[in-house]
Write a protein that holds these residues in place. Sequence first.
Motif, PDB file in Angstrom:
ATOM      1  N   ASN A  73      38.707  39.801  35.870  1.00 52.11           N
ATOM      2  CA  ASN A  73      37.796  40.761  36.507  1.00 52.11           C
ATOM      3  C   ASN A  73      37.763  40.586  38.023  1.00 52.11           C
ATOM      4  OD1 ASN A  73      37.116  41.956  34.069  1.00 52.11           O
ATOM      5  ND2 ASN A  73      35.329  40.640  33.741  1.00 52.11           N
ATOM      6  N   GLU A 104      44.474  40.560  30.512  1.00 49.79           N
ATOM      7  CA  GLU A 104      43.259  39.841  30.145  1.00 49.79           C
ATOM      8  C   GLU A 104      43.380  39.128  28.803  1.00 49.79           C
ATOM      9  OE1 GLU A 104      38.507  40.811  29.285  1.00 49.79           O
ATOM     10  OE2 GLU A 104      39.988  42.437  29.428  1.00 49.79           O
ATOM     11  N   CYS A 146      45.151  46.790  33.828  1.00 51.35           N
ATOM     12  CA  CYS A 146      44.524  47.402  34.996  1.00 51.35           C
ATOM     13  C   CYS A 146      45.559  48.304  35.682  1.00 51.35           C
ATOM     14  CB  CYS A 146      44.022  46.327  35.953  1.00 51.35           C
ATOM     15  SG  CYS A 146      42.730  46.910  37.070  1.00 51.35           S
ATOM     16  N   LYS A 194      38.957  43.386  40.927  1.00 48.75           N
ATOM     17  CA  LYS A 194      38.029  43.815  41.976  1.00 48.75           C
ATOM     18  C   LYS A 194      38.704  43.755  43.342  1.00 48.75           C
ATOM     19  CE  LYS A 194      33.372  42.987  43.780  1.00 48.75           C
ATOM     20  NZ  LYS A 194      32.136  42.144  43.651  1.00 48.75           N
ATOM     21  N   THR A 221      38.990  36.281  31.018  1.00 49.70           N
ATOM     22  CA  THR A 221      38.242  37.480  31.420  1.00 49.70           C
ATOM     23  C   THR A 221      37.585  37.352  32.788  1.00 49.70           C
ATOM     24  OG1 THR A 221      37.831  38.025  29.107  1.00 49.70           O
ATOM     25  CG2 THR A 221      36.389  39.043  30.750  1.00 49.70           C
TER      26      THR A 221
END
Length: 465
Positions: A367, A429, A383, A371, A363
Amino acid sequence: MRCRILVLCAIICLLVILTEARQRKAKHSADRRSLAVRSGHRSQRSSVRQGRRLAARSGKHRKRRLNAAKKNRRRRNLARKSKRKTKAKTESNARSGATYAILPLDFQQNFVRTTDNLRSEKAFLASRYGFSFAKTSGTATLKNTANMEYTCKMNIGTPKQKFTVLPDTGSSNIWVPGPHCKSKACQKHKKYHPAKSSTYVKNGKSFAITYGSGSVAGVLAKDTVRIAGLTVANQTFAMTTKEPGTTFVTSNFDGILGLGYRSISVDNVKTLVENMCSEDVITSCKFAICMKGGGSSSRGGALIFGSSNTSAYSGSNSYTYTPVTTKGYWQFTLQDIYVGSTKVSGSVQAIVDSGTSLITAPTAIYNKINKVIGCTATSSGECWMKCAKKIPDFTFVIAGKKFVVKGNKMKVKVKTNRGKTVCISAVSEVPDEPVILGDAFIRHFCTVFDLANNRIGFAATTYAT
């Protein structure tokens, strides 16, 4: 008186003439009958002789046909013997350790995943590695694993029974549908029939592997396995008796060819590659996978047994090797991950898994990646982005060397349930380590799996990926 005598003489002469005429007529009639009889006999004899001649000719033709058939049988038998000798020679050479073999990989043409495909594969991985993905917003049942795109051919038994299998470095067993499997998945794929193989050996021990929707169950057996011209006698494998749910119903393979370590083998079955090594079937105790990218071609690269010579696919035999950290899965230390110039991960454990098309990341790393690339994360652990979006290159640092995957290759096209095609990041993820490097990574780098030295080697591929 004289006149009477003359008349009497005339009557006598007339009677004589008439008698002679009757005799000639009777003789002529008898002659004609005799001639007819003789003619009939001649005709019969001629018919008999003609029948004999025809029978003789027919007999000669029959003999010629029989001789021709015998010659053809001899030719076929000689061809079979020659083929068996050649095959025996090849197999003998293989057993003497004098060879290696290259097996073509087949690629599912123009493949586009669906959202159900994606989530099915994530559930498949979760059950394999014992972790859970974020809860999906759609169906959680396994519907399809056809997105496991690369397959190869394998034969079991004598004579050969041909199967299409998934080469899987994330598992270690061989299994194919058995003759008594009534599951829908078995009905749609080729089955192994032990009664049709002269080299089948009964084992009978039960076998089961747990997947997301249940266990693939069956019994163990032994038989001759042939792959890429190499032969392993008495290889233990599983015949399934149950393939539950719809996990394998729409898959483009009949079974699994496990290429992991024996330590993760169900029932501690000796693996195919391990047997190749112990029986000197291959020159070196290693194998390599070179994958080709998408497009319309059905050829997807090669699976190479007994050699690390992948120059036809990588342009050289220069590899970066890293040691296996845990002998089970092909696990190693991935030193760093960069997206563009941004470092998103330091040292983590990673597994090379040819049985999945995905790349997964814990995770925290996931993330950071999202980004940088600017995609929209969903509750299901993906995503999303527009397919036209440009994203930075990804760099994976292994044993001090940088392996770069172009940013546009880290996008995956997915078709939604409404039929719309969108793109997602190739990275999904998971809660924790390890990082899983599936086909999205492997297709860019020929990978050597060296059992003799317990190491993994990587080299850039020259294939269009």
